[in-house]
Scaffold this motif. Structure first.
Motif, short mmCIF file in Angstrom:
data_model
loop_
_atom_site.label_atom_id
_atom_site.label_comp_id
_atom_site.label_asym_id
_atom_site.label_seq_id
_atom_site.Cartn_x
_atom_site.Cartn_y
_atom_site.Cartn_z
N LEU A 1 46.87 44.00 48.56
CA LEU A 1 46.16 44.37 47.34
C LEU A 1 44.81 43.69 47.23
O LEU A 1 44.13 43.81 46.22
N GLY A 2 44.42 42.96 48.29
CA GLY A 2 43.17 42.20 48.26
C GLY A 2 41.94 43.07 48.07
O GLY A 2 40.92 42.62 47.55
N GLY A 3 42.02 44.34 48.46
CA GLY A 3 40.87 45.23 48.32
C GLY A 3 40.98 46.16 47.13
O GLY A 3 40.28 47.17 47.06
N HIS A 4 41.90 45.84 46.22
CA HIS A 4 42.14 46.73 45.08
C HIS A 4 41.94 46.03 43.75
O HIS A 4 42.31 44.87 43.58
N ASP A 5 41.35 46.76 42.81
CA ASP A 5 41.35 46.30 41.42
C ASP A 5 42.73 46.57 40.84
O ASP A 5 43.35 47.59 41.17
N GLU B 1 56.85 50.76 27.68
CA GLU B 1 56.28 51.31 28.90
C GLU B 1 55.23 50.35 29.45
O GLU B 1 54.39 49.86 28.70
N ILE B 2 55.31 50.10 30.74
CA ILE B 2 54.30 49.27 31.40
C ILE B 2 53.45 50.18 32.27
O ILE B 2 53.98 50.98 33.05
N GLN B 3 52.13 50.09 32.10
CA GLN B 3 51.23 50.97 32.85
C GLN B 3 50.39 50.14 33.80
O GLN B 3 49.87 49.11 33.40
N ALA B 4 50.29 50.60 35.03
CA ALA B 4 49.47 49.89 36.01
C ALA B 4 48.50 50.87 36.66
O ALA B 4 48.81 52.04 36.82
N LEU B 5 47.32 50.35 36.98
CA LEU B 5 46.38 51.14 37.75
C LEU B 5 45.88 50.27 38.90
O LEU B 5 45.35 49.18 38.68
N VAL B 6 46.13 50.73 40.12
CA VAL B 6 45.68 50.01 41.30
C VAL B 6 44.68 50.93 41.99
O VAL B 6 45.02 52.04 42.39
N ALA B 7 43.42 50.49 42.08
CA ALA B 7 42.39 51.35 42.64
C ALA B 7 41.50 50.54 43.58
O ALA B 7 41.29 49.35 43.33
N PRO B 8 40.99 51.17 44.66
CA PRO B 8 40.12 50.44 45.59
C PRO B 8 38.93 49.85 44.83
O PRO B 8 38.36 50.50 43.96
N THR B 9 38.58 48.62 45.16
CA THR B 9 37.52 47.95 44.41
C THR B 9 36.15 48.26 45.00
O THR B 9 36.01 48.53 46.19
N LEU C 1 33.76 45.99 44.19
CA LEU C 1 33.14 44.67 44.04
C LEU C 1 33.61 43.74 45.15
O LEU C 1 34.61 44.01 45.81
N GLY C 2 32.91 42.64 45.32
CA GLY C 2 33.30 41.66 46.32
C GLY C 2 34.63 41.03 45.98
O GLY C 2 35.53 40.93 46.82
N THR C 3 34.78 40.64 44.72
CA THR C 3 36.04 40.08 44.26
C THR C 3 36.74 41.13 43.41
O THR C 3 36.18 41.59 42.42
N PRO C 4 37.94 41.53 43.79
CA PRO C 4 38.61 42.56 43.00
C PRO C 4 38.95 42.08 41.59
O PRO C 4 39.17 40.89 41.37
N ARG C 5 38.96 43.01 40.65
CA ARG C 5 39.25 42.67 39.25
C ARG C 5 40.74 42.68 38.99
O ARG C 5 41.46 43.51 39.52
N ARG C 6 41.20 41.76 38.15
CA ARG C 6 42.57 41.78 37.65
C ARG C 6 42.49 41.70 36.14
O ARG C 6 42.00 40.70 35.62
N ALA C 7 42.91 42.73 35.46
CA ALA C 7 42.83 42.71 33.99
C ALA C 7 44.20 43.03 33.41
O ALA C 7 44.88 43.95 33.88
N VAL C 8 44.62 42.24 32.44
CA VAL C 8 45.95 42.41 31.85
C VAL C 8 45.84 42.50 30.34
O VAL C 8 45.14 41.70 29.73
N VAL C 9 46.52 43.45 29.75
CA VAL C 9 46.62 43.50 28.29
C VAL C 9 48.10 43.48 27.94
O VAL C 9 48.86 44.33 28.39
N GLY C 10 48.50 42.49 27.17
CA GLY C 10 49.88 42.44 26.69
C GLY C 10 50.85 41.66 27.56
O GLY C 10 52.04 41.61 27.26
#
Ligand code: TYD
Ligand code: MG
Length: 469
Positions: A349-353, A309-317, A319-328
Motif C-alpha cells: 500500500l506504499g504507493g496508495h492514498d 458501515e466502514i468505508q475505505a478508499l484506496v487509490a494510487p497516489t 504525491l511523494g508521500t501517500p496520504r492517510r486520512a481517517v474520520v471516526g
C-alpha cells in the motif's frame, strides 16, 4: 484586609501566568490570556485564626437512604448515559456545539421529570423565560409543571433555590453566563465560571438537588473556559452531532456513577429530540450496497451492540508521500492495520492514498473494528465488493492473527436482527452465540481474510478459510 491580586489566565484552558503573553504555553492558543483580578486568597494561611472550625457529624457507609438515590427521567437514551438516572446531589456538565440541541434535550428531560411530580427548576442565562416557554409549547410540553426563570446572578439563584421544597433537578443554561459577587472578573472569564460552578456544586452537595450545568464548546471540541470545571463535577456528558444530519449522540466523557462507554442516540425532529431505540438501523439506512470498499462492522457501544458501515478508499497516489486520512477512527490503529497488511499479507500500500470513514459521523474506539477496516481496505484495493449480508469484527494483532473480542453473542444477535446472514469474525470459542442463526466464518489470521476477498474478486466461488458450525 482583602488584598487585590491580579493574574493572567488563559480563557481557553485556565493556565495561570504572572504576566501577559501572546500565546498560552499550555494549550498553544493565541491571544487567549486575559488579566483577572481576584480578592480571594487575601489572608495568608499562617495568619488565619485557628481553632474556629465547626464540628460536623461523621456518617457511616451503611447509612439508609429513604428516597430513591437516582432520579430516572424515563428518556431511556439519557438514563443509559447517566448510568441509570441522575444521582441525588450530583453535578453534571453537558457540553456541545451551539445549536446542537442541549437546551432542547434538557427542557424535555425537565418536562418528563416534572410530570412525575418532581420539583424541577430551569434557569436560563441565555434566553428569556418567554423564549424557553415558546419552545416548550412548540414541543408540546407547556403543561408540564417546570419552574422557569431567566437569571444570571449565582447569589440570587442560590437564594431562590433555598426557598421552599428543595428541587430534585436544577438546570443552569449555561455556566458561562453566570456570575458571582465573590469574584471580581467579568462574566464568562475562567475565574467567574469557576467561582460560579463552585458555589452551585456546593449547593448541590448540601441540598441533595441534582444540578446540570450547560457548557459551551470551543472550535476544537473542548468545553470552553470550564476545563477546570470538568474536574469539579461528577459527570461530563457531551452532546455531539453531524452538522448535515439530524441525529445526535450523547456520550459520557466522565462519570463517577456509571460507565463512560455508553451512548444515547437521538434524532432532531420538528417535535424536538426523539429517542432512537435501534441506532444500527439508522446508521445502516443509507448503505451503499454492492460497491467495493464498504464493510459493516458489528460493534459495541458500552453494553449495546451497534452496527455501522466502514468505508475505505484506496487509490494510487500522485504525491511523494501517500496520504492517510481517517474520520471516526484512530489514525494510529489504521497505520497498524496497514503495517500488518504489508508485513504479513503481502498487500503493498506504499504507493496508495488511504482514506477511511465511519459512516454517519460516529466515532469508534474499539480495537474490534480492525477486521472490518482491513476488509474494507482490501475490498477497495481489489475492487471486489464484500457480500452484502456479512458483518465483520475482530481485533488484529501485530503478528497478523485475529484475536477474539468480547460480547460475541450480542454482536451476532444484533446482526441477525437486522437481516445479516453471516459473520466474519475470530474463530469462536466454546461460548459463542451460535444460537443467533448466523453463519460464522471464523478467520484465524488476516492473511486468510485477504485471500478470501481476493478470491471472491476473481469471480471464484467464495471459500471461507475455516467454517465452524
Ligand atoms: P438548542 O436546544 O437551542 O441548542 P443549544 O442549546 O445546544 O444551543 O437547539 C436549537 C436547534 O435545534 C435549532 O437549530 C433548531 C433545532 N430544533 C429542531 O430542529 N426541532 C425542535 O423541535 C427544536 C426545539 C429545535
Ligand atoms: Mg441553548
Amino acid at each position: 484586609m482583602a488584598k487585590r491580586s491580579s493574574s493572567y489566565i488563559c480563557q481557553n484552558c485556565g493556565a495561570v501566568y504572572q504576566r501577559w503573553q501572546g500565546k498560552c504555553d499550555a494549550c498553544g492558543e493565541w491571544n487567549t490570556i486575559a488579566e483577572e483580578t481576584s480578592a480571594v486568597a487575601a489572608v495568608p494561611a499562617s495568619q488565619r485564626p485557628r481553632g474556629r472550625g465547626r464540628v460536623f457529624a461523621l456518617e457511616s457507609l451503611t447509612g439508609t437512604t429513604d428516597e430513591a438515590p437516582r432520579l430516572v427521567s424515563g428518556i431511556n437514551e439519557l438514563d443509559r448515559v447517566t448510568g441509570g438516572g441522575f444521582v441525588k446531589g450530583s453535578v453534571l456538565l453537558l457540553g456541545g456545539d451551539p445549536g446542537i440541541g442541549k437546551s432542547t434535550l434538557l427542557i424535555q428531560a425537565c418536562a418528563a421529570l416534572a410530570r412525575q411530580k418532581a420539583r424541577v427548576i430551569y434557569i436560563s442565562g441565555e434566553e428569556a423565560a418567554a423564549q424557553v416557554r415558546l419552545r416548550a409549547e412548540r414541543l408540546g410540553l407547556a403543561e408540564a409543571p417546570v419552574e422557569l426563570a431567566s437569571e444570571t446572578s449565582v447569589e440570587d439563584i442560590l437564594a431562590t433555590l433555598q426557598h421552599g421544597v428543595p428541587p430534585r433537578l436544577v438546570i443552569i443554561d449555561s455556566i458561562q453566563t453566570m456570575w458571582t459577587d465573590t469574584v471580581e472578573s467579568a462574566p464568562g472569564t475562567v475565574t467567574q465560571v469557576r467561582g460560579s460552578a463552585q458555589a452551585l456544586i456546593r449547593h448541590a452537595k448540601r441540598s441533595g438537588s441534582t444540578v446540570i450545568l450547560v457548557g459551551h464548546v470551543t472550535k476544537d471540541g473542548q468545553i470552553a473556559g470550564p476545563r477546570v470545571v470538568e474536574h469539579m463535577v461528577d459527570a461530563v456528558l457531551s452532546f455531539e452531532g453531524d452538522g448535515g444530519r439530524d441525529f445526535r449522540i450523547l456520550r459520557g466523557v466522565k462519570n463517577r456513577f456509571g460507565a463512560t462507554d455508553e451512548i444515547g442516540v437521538f434524532e432532531m425532529t420538528g417535535l424536538g429530540l426523539q429517542e432512537v431505540a435501534n441506532p444500527s438501523a439508522l446508521f445502516l439506512s443509507e448503505r451503499d450496497l454492492g460497491s467495493p470498499g464498504t464493510a459493516v462492522f458489528g460493534g459495541m457501544e458500552g453494553t449495546r451492540p451497534l452496527l455501522v458501515e466502514i468505508q475505505a478508499l484506496v487509490a494510487p497516489t500522485s504525491l511523494g508521500t501517500p496520504r492517510r486520512a481517517v474520520v471516526g477512527w484512530d489514525s494510529s490503529r489504521l497505520s497498524m492495520v496497514l503495517a500488518v497488511l504489508e508485513a504479513h499479507c503481502g498487500v503493498r500500500l506504499g504507493g496508495h492514498d488511504v482514506y477511511l470513514n465511519v459512516a454517519g459521523g460516529l466515532r469508534i474506539q474499539e480495537p474490534a473494528a480492525d477486521l472490518a477496516v482491513a476488509a474494507a481496505l482490501i475490498s477497495s484495493l481489489t475492487g471486489a465488493p464484500l457480500p452484502a449480508d456479512a458483518v465483520y469484527f475482530g481485533e488484529v494483532s501485530l503478528s497478523g492473527s485475529v484475536r477474539p473480542v468480547a460480547h460475541m453473542g450480542a454482536r451476532l444477535k444484533e446482526a441477525a436482527k437486522l437481516g445479516f446472514k453471516r459473520a466474519v469474525c475470530p474463530v469462536p470459542g466454546n461460548e459463542s452465540g451460535s444460537d443467533s442463526g448466523m453463519r460464522i466464518n471464523g478467520v484465524a489470521s488476516l492473511a486468510t481474510l485477504v485471500a478470501d476477498i481476493a478470491a471472491s474478486g476473481e469471480g471464484q466461488k467464495r471459500k471461507p478459510a475455516k467454517v465452524s458450525q
